[in-house]
Design a protein around this motif. Sequence first.
Motif, PDB file in Angstrom:
ATOM      1  N   ARG A 239      -4.522   6.831  -1.662  1.00 20.66           N
ATOM      2  CA  ARG A 239      -3.839   5.568  -1.414  1.00 20.66           C
ATOM      3  C   ARG A 239      -4.171   4.546  -2.502  1.00 20.66           C
ATOM      4  NH1 ARG A 239      -6.023   3.674   3.930  1.00 20.66           N
ATOM      5  NH2 ARG A 239      -7.864   4.561   2.995  1.00 20.66           N
TER       6      ARG A 239
ATOM      7  N   LYS B 113       0.859  -1.184   0.000  1.00 21.25           N
ATOM      8  CA  LYS B 113       0.000   0.000   0.000  1.00 21.25           C
ATOM      9  C   LYS B 113       0.895   1.234   0.000  1.00 21.25           C
ATOM     10  CE  LYS B 113      -2.647  -2.134   3.367  1.00 21.25           C
ATOM     11  NZ  LYS B 113      -1.863  -3.255   3.180  1.00 21.25           N
ATOM     12  N   ARG B 114       0.577   2.161  -0.862  1.00 18.94           N
ATOM     13  CA  ARG B 114       1.352   3.393  -0.980  1.00 18.94           C
ATOM     14  C   ARG B 114       0.394   4.572  -1.115  1.00 18.94           C
ATOM     15  NH1 ARG B 114       5.453   0.602  -4.989  1.00 18.94           N
ATOM     16  NH2 ARG B 114       6.890  -0.230  -3.449  1.00 18.94           N
ATOM     17  N   THR B 115       0.969   5.756  -1.083  1.00 18.74           N
ATOM     18  CA  THR B 115       0.182   6.973  -1.256  1.00 18.74           C
ATOM     19  C   THR B 115       0.726   7.736  -2.453  1.00 18.74           C
ATOM     20  OG1 THR B 115      -0.185   7.101   1.119  1.00 18.74           O
ATOM     21  CG2 THR B 115      -0.607   9.092  -0.142  1.00 18.74           C
TER      22      THR B 115
END
Length: 121
Positions: free
Chosen positions: A34, A22-24
Amino acid sequence: MSYQTSEVLMDSICHCGRNAVKRTAWTDLNPGRRYSACEKFREVGGCCYFVWIDPPMCTRARQIIPGLLKKVNKLENNLKQVNKLENDMKQLEDDLKRKRSREKYLWFALVLSWSIMYLFM
């Protein structure tokens, strides 16, 4: 293994068997949004697994957030510069104290040597 978040069913493992991370996103079109993607996404040997976690932001948020981020980054850079200048100033103050202490010692030695010479003449 799958789980639900923000009305999106997501896999914790992508199509190629690697972990989905998970990244932004901090692009101007998707600031703070996200997403989940293959840990090797956009790399050689990675797959194309990509899914948004958050819904799209409104147009107003996409206009405001990048400007706010730029202001925050500018303030953080200014703060780093101020901290560096403060450290430099403390170092200069310490150097000045050492030099003043040495100067006092040298004046004392000079006066003492003159006094001794005067007594023996």
